[in-house]
Design a protein around this motif. Sequence first.
Motif, PDB file in Angstrom:
ATOM      1  N   THR A  49     127.830  -5.311  11.691  1.00  0.00           N
ATOM      2  CA  THR A  49     126.476  -4.748  11.414  1.00  0.00           C
ATOM      3  C   THR A  49     126.693  -3.512  10.523  1.00  0.00           C
ATOM      4  OG1 THR A  49     125.635  -5.434  13.338  1.00  0.00           O
ATOM      5  CG2 THR A  49     124.289  -3.702  12.216  1.00  0.00           C
ATOM      6  N   SER A  50     127.629  -2.863  10.734  1.00  0.00           N
ATOM      7  CA  SER A  50     127.714  -1.545   9.863  1.00  0.00           C
ATOM      8  C   SER A  50     128.297  -1.860   8.351  1.00  0.00           C
ATOM      9  CB  SER A  50     128.850  -0.577  10.632  1.00  0.00           C
ATOM     10  OG  SER A  50     129.400   0.557   9.598  1.00  0.00           O
ATOM     11  N   ARG A  51     129.188  -2.765   8.349  1.00  0.00           N
ATOM     12  CA  ARG A  51     130.036  -3.403   7.070  1.00  0.00           C
ATOM     13  C   ARG A  51     128.923  -3.896   6.440  1.00  0.00           C
ATOM     14  NH1 ARG A  51     135.205  -3.021   5.275  1.00  0.00           N
ATOM     15  NH2 ARG A  51     136.186  -1.466   6.584  1.00  0.00           N
ATOM     16  N   VAL A  52     127.898  -4.791   6.815  1.00  0.00           N
ATOM     17  CA  VAL A  52     126.786  -5.431   6.256  1.00  0.00           C
ATOM     18  C   VAL A  52     125.817  -4.286   5.414  1.00  0.00           C
ATOM     19  CG1 VAL A  52     124.652  -6.880   6.424  1.00  0.00           C
ATOM     20  CG2 VAL A  52     126.733  -7.475   7.466  1.00  0.00           C
ATOM     21  N   ARG A  57     135.560  -4.934  23.125  1.00  0.00           N
ATOM     22  CA  ARG A  57     135.825  -5.530  21.810  1.00  0.00           C
ATOM     23  C   ARG A  57     134.968  -6.464  21.148  1.00  0.00           C
ATOM     24  NH1 ARG A  57     140.044  -6.008  18.434  1.00  0.00           N
ATOM     25  NH2 ARG A  57     140.433  -8.084  17.380  1.00  0.00           N
ATOM     26  N   HIS A  58     133.974  -7.177  22.045  1.00  0.00           N
ATOM     27  CA  HIS A  58     133.142  -8.136  21.445  1.00  0.00           C
ATOM     28  C   HIS A  58     132.007  -7.069  20.768  1.00  0.00           C
ATOM     29  CE1 HIS A  58     134.938 -11.726  22.438  1.00  0.00           C
ATOM     30  NE2 HIS A  58     135.022 -11.285  23.817  1.00  0.00           N
ATOM     31  N   PHE A  59     131.532  -6.155  21.401  1.00  0.00           N
ATOM     32  CA  PHE A  59     130.618  -5.279  21.150  1.00  0.00           C
ATOM     33  C   PHE A  59     131.011  -4.404  19.802  1.00  0.00           C
ATOM     34  CE2 PHE A  59     128.529  -5.704  25.239  1.00  0.00           C
ATOM     35  CZ  PHE A  59     126.997  -6.087  24.924  1.00  0.00           C
ATOM     36  N   ALA A  60     132.357  -3.928  20.002  1.00  0.00           N
ATOM     37  CA  ALA A  60     132.693  -3.333  18.692  1.00  0.00           C
ATOM     38  C   ALA A  60     132.728  -4.294  17.569  1.00  0.00           C
ATOM     39  CB  ALA A  60     134.287  -2.808  19.157  1.00  0.00           C
ATOM     40  N   MET A  61     132.994  -5.510  17.758  1.00  0.00           N
ATOM     41  CA  MET A  61     133.094  -6.406  16.698  1.00  0.00           C
ATOM     42  C   MET A  61     131.840  -6.683  16.085  1.00  0.00           C
ATOM     43  SD  MET A  61     136.148  -9.063  17.898  1.00  0.00           S
ATOM     44  CE  MET A  61     135.369 -10.567  17.257  1.00  0.00           C
ATOM     45  N   LEU A  62     130.731  -6.725  16.930  1.00  0.00           N
ATOM     46  CA  LEU A  62     129.483  -6.933  16.423  1.00  0.00           C
ATOM     47  C   LEU A  62     128.960  -5.601  15.735  1.00  0.00           C
ATOM     48  CD1 LEU A  62     126.886  -8.620  16.615  1.00  0.00           C
ATOM     49  CD2 LEU A  62     126.500  -7.652  18.867  1.00  0.00           C
ATOM     50  N   THR A  63     129.118  -4.346  16.187  1.00  0.00           N
ATOM     51  CA  THR A  63     128.864  -3.138  15.791  1.00  0.00           C
ATOM     52  C   THR A  63     129.516  -2.818  14.434  1.00  0.00           C
ATOM     53  OG1 THR A  63     128.364  -2.202  17.627  1.00  0.00           O
ATOM     54  CG2 THR A  63     128.514  -0.812  16.174  1.00  0.00           C
ATOM     55  N   GLU A  96     135.926   1.570  10.528  1.00  0.00           N
ATOM     56  CA  GLU A  96     137.117   0.572  11.104  1.00  0.00           C
ATOM     57  C   GLU A  96     136.536  -0.043  12.689  1.00  0.00           C
ATOM     58  OE1 GLU A  96     139.530  -0.679   9.339  1.00  0.00           O
ATOM     59  OE2 GLU A  96     138.886   0.605   7.711  1.00  0.00           O
ATOM     60  N   LEU A  97     137.266  -1.184  12.913  1.00  0.00           N
ATOM     61  CA  LEU A  97     136.902  -1.618  14.370  1.00  0.00           C
ATOM     62  C   LEU A  97     137.404  -0.743  15.371  1.00  0.00           C
ATOM     63  CD1 LEU A  97     135.932  -4.231  15.717  1.00  0.00           C
ATOM     64  CD2 LEU A  97     138.327  -5.037  15.807  1.00  0.00           C
ATOM     65  N   LYS A  98     138.296   0.041  15.101  1.00  0.00           N
ATOM     66  CA  LYS A  98     139.004   0.853  16.299  1.00  0.00           C
ATOM     67  C   LYS A  98     138.063   2.136  16.386  1.00  0.00           C
ATOM     68  CE  LYS A  98     141.909   3.455  13.019  1.00  0.00           C
ATOM     69  NZ  LYS A  98     143.234   4.023  12.711  1.00  0.00           N
ATOM     70  N   ASP A  99     137.019   2.333  15.354  1.00  0.00           N
ATOM     71  CA  ASP A  99     136.137   3.512  15.472  1.00  0.00           C
ATOM     72  C   ASP A  99     135.081   3.221  16.583  1.00  0.00           C
ATOM     73  OD1 ASP A  99     137.669   4.822  13.475  1.00  0.00           O
ATOM     74  OD2 ASP A  99     135.779   3.934  11.880  1.00  0.00           O
ATOM     75  N   TYR A 100     134.824   1.964  16.804  1.00  0.00           N
ATOM     76  CA  TYR A 100     133.938   1.619  17.807  1.00  0.00           C
ATOM     77  C   TYR A 100     134.495   1.122  19.340  1.00  0.00           C
ATOM     78  CZ  TYR A 100     131.112   1.303  13.552  1.00  0.00           C
ATOM     79  OH  TYR A 100     130.250   1.708  12.693  1.00  0.00           O
ATOM     80  N   MET A 101     135.908   1.067  19.339  1.00  0.00           N
ATOM     81  CA  MET A 101     136.509   0.902  20.584  1.00  0.00           C
ATOM     82  C   MET A 101     136.908   2.101  21.379  1.00  0.00           C
ATOM     83  SD  MET A 101     138.368  -2.475  19.354  1.00  0.00           S
ATOM     84  CE  MET A 101     138.936  -2.835  21.090  1.00  0.00           C
ATOM     85  N   ILE A 102     136.061   2.983  21.920  1.00  0.00           N
ATOM     86  CA  ILE A 102     136.453   4.106  22.497  1.00  0.00           C
ATOM     87  C   ILE A 102     137.346   4.029  23.531  1.00  0.00           C
ATOM     88  CG2 ILE A 102     135.361   6.052  23.827  1.00  0.00           C
ATOM     89  CD1 ILE A 102     132.507   5.244  22.530  1.00  0.00           C
TER      90      ILE A 102
END
Length: 86
Positions: free
Chosen positions: A52-55, A43-49, A61-67
């Motif tokens: 970065t993507s939004r910036v 979750r922490h890495f997904a939030m960071l990614t 979406e956040l869930k896209d990075y939470m495999i």
Amino acid sequence: MLNNIGGSTIAEAKERLTHHEVLGWIAYREKYGTLDRNRRLERHFAMLTHLTSRVAGGKSELKDYMIYSQQAVAVISLEQAVEAWS
């Protein structure tokens, strides 16, 4: 037991933890999420990614990075479970 809360086995946890302490851990999990280190790290890495993507102008979406959190959990009926265990 998960993260050695109450002991290293379920029997030890039942022996050592009071009902009040169990309710405290339940409240903690409801407020802060799972105690599983791997899920928390994911979750922490997904939030960071995601940040970065939004910036950079991304629309993900956040869930896209939470495999691992997206893996489907098979739901079966009670009859199917009894049949499988018999």
